[in-house]
Motif scaffolding. Structure first.
Motif, mmCIF file in Angstrom:
data_model
loop_
_atom_site.group_PDB
_atom_site.id
_atom_site.type_symbol
_atom_site.label_atom_id
_atom_site.label_comp_id
_atom_site.label_asym_id
_atom_site.label_seq_id
_atom_site.Cartn_x
_atom_site.Cartn_y
_atom_site.Cartn_z
ATOM 1 N N HIS A 169 -9.928 -2.550 0.108
ATOM 2 C CA HIS A 169 -8.455 -2.922 -0.387
ATOM 3 C C HIS A 169 -8.169 -2.029 -1.219
ATOM 4 C CE1 HIS A 169 -10.112 -6.874 1.124
ATOM 5 N NE2 HIS A 169 -8.945 -7.431 0.972
ATOM 6 N N THR A 200 0.912 -0.964 -0.077
ATOM 7 C CA THR A 200 0.179 0.079 0.029
ATOM 8 C C THR A 200 0.803 1.079 0.041
ATOM 9 O OG1 THR A 200 -0.152 -0.020 2.242
ATOM 10 C CG2 THR A 200 -1.808 -1.294 1.443
ATOM 11 N N PRO A 248 -3.640 -5.672 -1.241
ATOM 12 C CA PRO A 248 -3.631 -5.614 0.102
ATOM 13 C C PRO A 248 -4.849 -4.977 0.802
ATOM 14 C CG PRO A 248 -2.205 -3.840 -0.486
ATOM 15 C CD PRO A 248 -2.760 -4.715 -1.861
ATOM 16 N N SER A 249 -5.149 -5.027 2.061
ATOM 17 C CA SER A 249 -6.245 -4.399 2.872
ATOM 18 C C SER A 249 -5.582 -3.010 3.065
ATOM 19 C CB SER A 249 -6.751 -5.395 4.022
ATOM 20 O OG SER A 249 -7.121 -6.465 3.786
#
Length: 849
Positions: free
Chosen positions: A752, A712, A763-764
């Motif tokens: 996400h 992220t 990714p979350s």
């Protein structure tokens, strides 16, 4: 030595003030005078302060004040380290000169709030903090009187373009658009504000354009050609079918009783107005026009409402919209829509149905030409017998639209419109045609007093009266010669600038100056007759002020304040600055962007109108939305076109300013969200704290490598913030942006983060964080709750933004006592928005120079 240097600097400053005042006391006399910056004096003060720093520091090295700095501040802000570009050891200790007062005020605030020293550094005791804060506050206050006395004797604040537009309208009832290409220069912004005096300079190119603007305004105010309002109506048969005689015969043959309708579809622009509809038109016909049309819309199942844009053509499928609206009326229940718009004549306008649903229009020239052909007759989606079976299909077998379309019945234009109130503003301005020349000075004086917003002495007008006499001697009529004198009045610095003060130093504004400050604060324009009367009678400096402010707050012109202040405070000019990537965000379009930009303004309007507490800026169970925003946010469709109040639930993930699409989008770069920029916006707009700029040559965040696990933006920032030169600032900024990581670059909710390259799943999102003071939160909901705990700070920041807007200058440490008084008054009324605005208008700060 030091005393002699200070005396010399004071003498130079006083001489310079008299010189500037002398220049400013004259009109432009044909050559506009650019205000001279006080470089020499500031240079001398810097030299003096620099010379005194080391002496002062040495003399007081043993004082508790300097001891505190040495123990807790110089380690990070000294010769060894320079975090945030701040060197405590180099700040001037000459508080009377006040060169570094803003830095000392910031240090006072950070120590007092516990932000400094950082948590990972040795902490001072409460007694040490109290002693330091008391000492520094006393030093700042001791120098305040000297600093206030050193302010320039005359202050000039140039009108912004919007204010110029409003002022000529209120002065002469004339509509003029300074934003058109070739008109007035763009205003320089300071943190979104377009009216800060120090930013609005005057250059030769400005002067030329002010003369042109004055010519246009006077041409429209006193046109030799009458331009009476006319009404022109065009039916669908006239617009689409050249009168429709042949098509009507077809309807009669099939026994169809419905009227012909104009089917407007995405992908083709159609004529909406030609100047020749009104006959021969010229610039004298420019003005306000009213447009009315009857229409309904067809939308595909699950699709968006039809959106119609009317404006100047920019391409085969696009127009630059002057009028934009959604058409939610159903096919069998057409609605009449009405708008007013300023038009520069002659002009031509076009319709454009904006394609917002992304459906393939089976496009290209063949499609557009087939549907636009007069052989394609339309009355109703159920009348399939009329539709050419060889033409592209617009509807399915159940009559549902394949994409959004507009069904137009008729359009009507009326204008140019002028009200009696507008005409009355010009009555008696021009002297009669047969007036003796000795009558002219009094006419010009009355006009100048309204234009310059103060009493005018006759000797101030001598230059303009001389121009009148020269023109008369050259054979011009009295009216034409008088226009030359009026042009001089409208290009004088007394009109273009708000002038506060005079060569004789004084602390407070006169009644006339206060009237202008109030009117440009609340109306973005000149005082009206009521304010002029109050100023003449001296009622503004006394009990009459409250009466006038209450009247102004309920006047229709307060809408200008609502529009202008909210737009500037929230920095909405940045919305759309980085257009979102069409591949990543295909649902984003111009109408969505325009709707996003309008939402915070309409929200502020509702907050002001209902006098809501400031908490609503942070969290609410409602918002203001139109059909396009409801579709974007996933809210129930509104009952009618335009903005209206819409209820929210927790599952909508909205409420307050911070989760609006405009705010989330203006802090993005078109491809991804930017937590740091979001944090900076929150710091500036909500807390009125501008973080220091980043160090030079900071490496940007690189895209995710194709062979690395997807990461992220937050994870990459964490590595970036490990840099020692970056860590201190990021601690205070990043959490304010991380709270909104569950919203993408255009403000859509997500769980996400979409990462284009890399291995593994997307990714979350992690929206948790820790406030600079140590309080944790898990997401934007908890973050808003923490902000509500800081409502006093939020209210104080809002008051500071209002005062910056009202005073047209940057606030200083010398304003703190007055700001605190406003804050106390506003708190009595639970920080309600209109009450806060009223408290600012009635404050001592508004009455001071």
């Amino acid at each position: 030595m030091k005393g002699r240097m200070n005396t010399f600097a004071h003498d130079v400053h006083a001489s310079e003030g008299r010189w500037i005042s002398s220049l400013a006391s004259r009109g432009f006399d044909g050559v506009h005078v650019k205000l001279v910056e006080r470089v020499t004096v500031r240079f001398l003060l810097v030299v003096i302060a620099s010379a005194s720093v080391s002496m002062s520091a040495l003399a007081s090295a043993t004082e508790p004040f300097e001891a505190f700095l040495e123990k807790h501040c110089v380690g990070c802000h000294g010769s060894q380290e320079e975090e945030g570009d701040l060197r405590i050891d180099r700040l001037s200790r000459d508080f009377k000169a006040g060169l570094d007062s803003h830095h000392w005020a910031e240090a006072l605030d950070k120590v007092n709030s516990g932000e400094m020293p950082p948590k990972d550094q040795p902490q001072p005791t409460q007694d040490e903090i109290a002693a330091f804060v008391t000492s520094l506050d006393a030093r700042l206050k001791d120098g305040r009187a000297a600093r206030m006395a050193a302010r320039p004797a005359v202050a000039h604040y140039r009108l912004s373009r919007k204010e110029y537009q409003n002022t000529v309208y209120d002065l002469l009832g004339v509509r003029y658009d300074p934003f058109m290409p070739g008109e007035l220069n763009e205003d320089t912004l300071w943190r979104g504000f377009e009216r800060i005096g120090s930013e609005l300079s005057l250059s030769p190119s400005h002067v030329d354009r002010y003369y042109r603007a004055a010519d246009i305004v006077l041409d429209r105010a006193f046109s030799a050609t009458s331009a009476d309002a006319r009404i022109v109506r065009k039916t669908a048969a006239e617009l689409r079918y050249g009168g429709g005689k042949i098509q009507q015969e077809t309807l009669d043959r099939f026994g169809i009783k419905r009227p012909l309708r104009f089917l407007l579809f995405p992908g083709r622009v159609q004529n909406a107005l030609s100047s020749n509809w009104f006959g021969k038109t010229g610039p004298e016909h420019s003005g306000l026009y009213r447009m009315r049309l009857q229409a309904s819309g067809i939308r595909p199942p699950g699709g968006q409402p039809a959106h119609l844009s009317i404006g100047t053509r920019t391409g085969e499928e696009t127009v630059d919209g002057l009028i934009e609206f959604d058409i939610t009326a159903p096919e069998d229940g057409p609605q009449v829509y009405e708008f007013e718009v300023f038009l520069e004549m002659p002009t031509t306008l076009h319709f454009c149905v904006v394609a917002t649903d992304g459906v393939d229009r089976r496009g290209g020239a063949a499609f557009r030409n087939a549907i636009a052909s007069r052989s394609y007759i339309f009355t109703h989606s159920s009348e399939t017998i009329l539709l050419n079976p060889n033409a592209p299909q617009m509807f399915d077998d159940k009559g549902n639209g394949i994409f959004s379309t507009v069904l137009l019945d008729w359009i009507e234009w009326e204008g140019p419109l002028q009200t009696e109130a507008e005409r009355s503003r010009r009555e008696g301005v021009l002297p009669p045609d047969d007036a003796a020349d000795e009558v002219v000075p009094e006419h010009l004086r009355r006009f100048a007093e309204r234009a310059w917003r103060r009493p005018v002495m006759m000797d101030e007008l001598e230059h303009y009266l001389q121009s009148f006499r020269v023109e008369r001697e050259a054979g011009e009529t009295a009216a034409e010669a008088f226009r030359i004198a009026m042009q001089g009045v409208l290009t004088s610095r007394n009109f273009v600038y708000l002038v506060e003060g005079d060569p004789e130093p004084r602390e407070r504004l006169t009644d006339w100056e206060l009237a202008s400050r109030l009117s440009y604060f609340l109306w973005s324009s000149m005082p009206d007759d009521g304010l002029f009367t109050a100023a003449i009678s001296g009622q503004l400096i006394g009990a009459g002020l409250g009466t006038e402010v209450d009247r102004m707050l309920t006047d229709d012109r307060i809408e200008r304040f609502i529009d202008d202040f909210s737009r500037q405070w929230l920095q909405l000019h940045r919305v759309g600055m980085f257009p979102p990537d069409k591949q990543l965000y295909p649902g984003y379009d111009d109408w969505l962007e325009a709707s996003m930009r309008a939402e915070p303004v309409e929200y502020f309007r509702e907050m002001f109108a209902t006098n809501q507490p400031i908490d609503g800026f942070l969290r609410s169970d409602w918002t203001m939305a139109n059909a396009r925003l409801c579709d974007f946010y996933g809210l129930p469709e509104p009952t009618h076109s335009g903005f209206q109040r819409v209820s929210l639930t927790p599952d909508d993930h909205r409420g307050g300013l911070l989760t609006m699409g405009a705010v989330l989008g203006l802090t993005s770069d078109g491809t991804r969200h930017r937590p740091v920029h979001r944090g900076v916006w929150v710091s500036e707009a909500i807390f009125n704290k501008t973080p220091p700029p980043p160090p030079a040559n900071v490496d940007p965040i690189e895209p995710n490598p194709p062979q690395s696990p997807k990461a992220t933006v937050r994870q990459k920032l964490a590595a970036h913030a490990q840099n020692a030169s970056c860590a201190a600032c990021h601690r205070g900024i990043d959490p304010l942006g991380f709270a909104f990581d569950q919203y993408d670059a255009i403000g859509q909710w997500r769980t996400h983060e979409r990462v284009a390259a890399g291995t593994g799943d997307d990714p979350s999102v992690d929206a948790s964080g820790v406030m600079p003071d140590g309080r944790p939160f898990t997401d934007s909901v908890e973050f808003k709750r923490l902000l509500l705990e800081d409502r006093d700070k939020v209210a104080r920041a809002f008051i500071e933004h209002l005062c910056t807007y009202a005073l047209r200058r940057v606030l200083t440490v010398d304003d703190q006592d007055d700001l605190h008084a406003i804050e106390n008054e506003a708190k009595k009324n639970d920080y309600r928005i209109r009450d806060i605005v009223r408290a600012v208008a009635l404050s001592e700060l508004m009455r001071k120079r």
